[in-house]
Design a protein around this motif. Structure first.
Motif, short mmCIF file in Angstrom:
data_model
loop_
_atom_site.label_atom_id
_atom_site.label_comp_id
_atom_site.label_asym_id
_atom_site.label_seq_id
_atom_site.Cartn_x
_atom_site.Cartn_y
_atom_site.Cartn_z
N LEU A 1 103.43 -1.46 17.35
CA LEU A 1 101.90 -1.77 17.17
C LEU A 1 101.22 -0.70 16.21
O LEU A 1 100.17 -0.98 15.59
N ALA A 2 101.68 0.28 16.18
CA ALA A 2 100.98 1.77 15.22
C ALA A 2 101.39 1.22 13.84
O ALA A 2 100.84 1.39 12.99
N PHE A 3 102.76 0.65 13.62
CA PHE A 3 103.00 0.29 12.23
C PHE A 3 101.97 -1.12 11.74
O PHE A 3 101.61 -1.03 10.61
N VAL A 4 101.85 -1.76 12.69
CA VAL A 4 101.09 -3.09 12.37
C VAL A 4 99.70 -2.63 11.95
O VAL A 4 98.95 -2.96 11.30
N GLY A 5 99.12 -1.59 12.73
CA GLY A 5 98.09 -0.79 12.48
C GLY A 5 97.79 -0.31 10.98
O GLY A 5 96.64 -0.52 10.47
N LYS A 6 98.83 0.29 10.63
CA LYS A 6 99.03 0.66 9.23
C LYS A 6 98.89 -0.50 8.22
O LYS A 6 98.23 -0.29 7.41
N ALA B 1 94.50 0.87 26.15
CA ALA B 1 93.93 2.36 26.32
C ALA B 1 94.76 3.26 25.36
O ALA B 1 93.81 3.87 24.78
N ARG B 2 95.91 3.15 25.16
CA ARG B 2 96.74 3.97 24.05
C ARG B 2 96.47 3.55 22.55
O ARG B 2 96.39 4.31 21.92
N THR B 3 96.29 2.23 22.43
CA THR B 3 96.10 1.84 21.21
C THR B 3 94.67 1.54 20.72
O THR B 3 94.48 1.57 19.38
N GLY B 4 93.93 1.10 21.64
CA GLY B 4 92.51 0.83 21.08
C GLY B 4 92.30 -0.80 20.92
O GLY B 4 91.26 -1.33 20.76
N LEU B 5 93.52 -1.42 20.87
CA LEU B 5 93.63 -2.94 20.72
C LEU B 5 93.13 -3.59 21.95
O LEU B 5 93.61 -3.11 23.15
N THR B 6 92.69 -4.51 22.00
CA THR B 6 91.86 -5.30 23.27
C THR B 6 93.10 -5.95 23.89
O THR B 6 94.16 -6.50 23.01
#
Length: 127
Positions: free
Chosen positions: A55-60, A16-21
């Motif tokens: 996870l936020a860094f990985v998203g970047k 829910a926080r990241t949008g990653l499944t």
């Protein structure tokens, strides 16, 4: 005496926080892109704020177009320790170079689009 408590998140909360499944989160862990995720006494994953930051860094990194293999390599270097700083920097510098080249290419494409849009809006004469 105050005890510091680390906030723990379930995989559903992280989704829910990241949008990653949940599938993606499990896959990241399986391929080594995520550091070890703690488990509850019943075996459920418990993510921390540090995990969410990662996870936020990985998203970047994903947004840069970095390959999954390079992201995993970077994660391995982080886990290996401080002696890998130079290798990590080189990997990030290479990615930065690729991103800058793509930005330049897109900036040129944007200028062409703006020119053509201007023609259709009567703001420029067609060449």
């Amino acid at each position: 005496m105050s005890l510091t408590r680390t906030t723990r998140y379930t995989i559903s909360e992280v989704e829910a926080r990241t949008g990653l499944t949940q599938h993606t989160l499990r896959w990241y862990e399986r391929i080594g892109l995520m550091p070890h995720v703690d488990r509850s006494h019943s075996g459920q994953r418990r993510f921390t704020d540090k995990d969410l930051d990662w996870l936020a860094f990985v998203g970047k990194l994903r947004a840069t177009g970095m390959s999954v293999a390079d992201m995993v390599r970077y994660a391995e270097l982080v886990r290996a320790g401080e002696h890998t700083f130079d290798q990590r920097r080189e990997l990030l510098e290479q990615t930065r170079h690729e991103v800058a080249a793509r930005i330049a290419e897109l900036t040129d494409a944007l200028a062409v689009l703006d020119y053509k849009i201007g023609i259709y809006g009567g703001k420029a004469t067609q060449k």
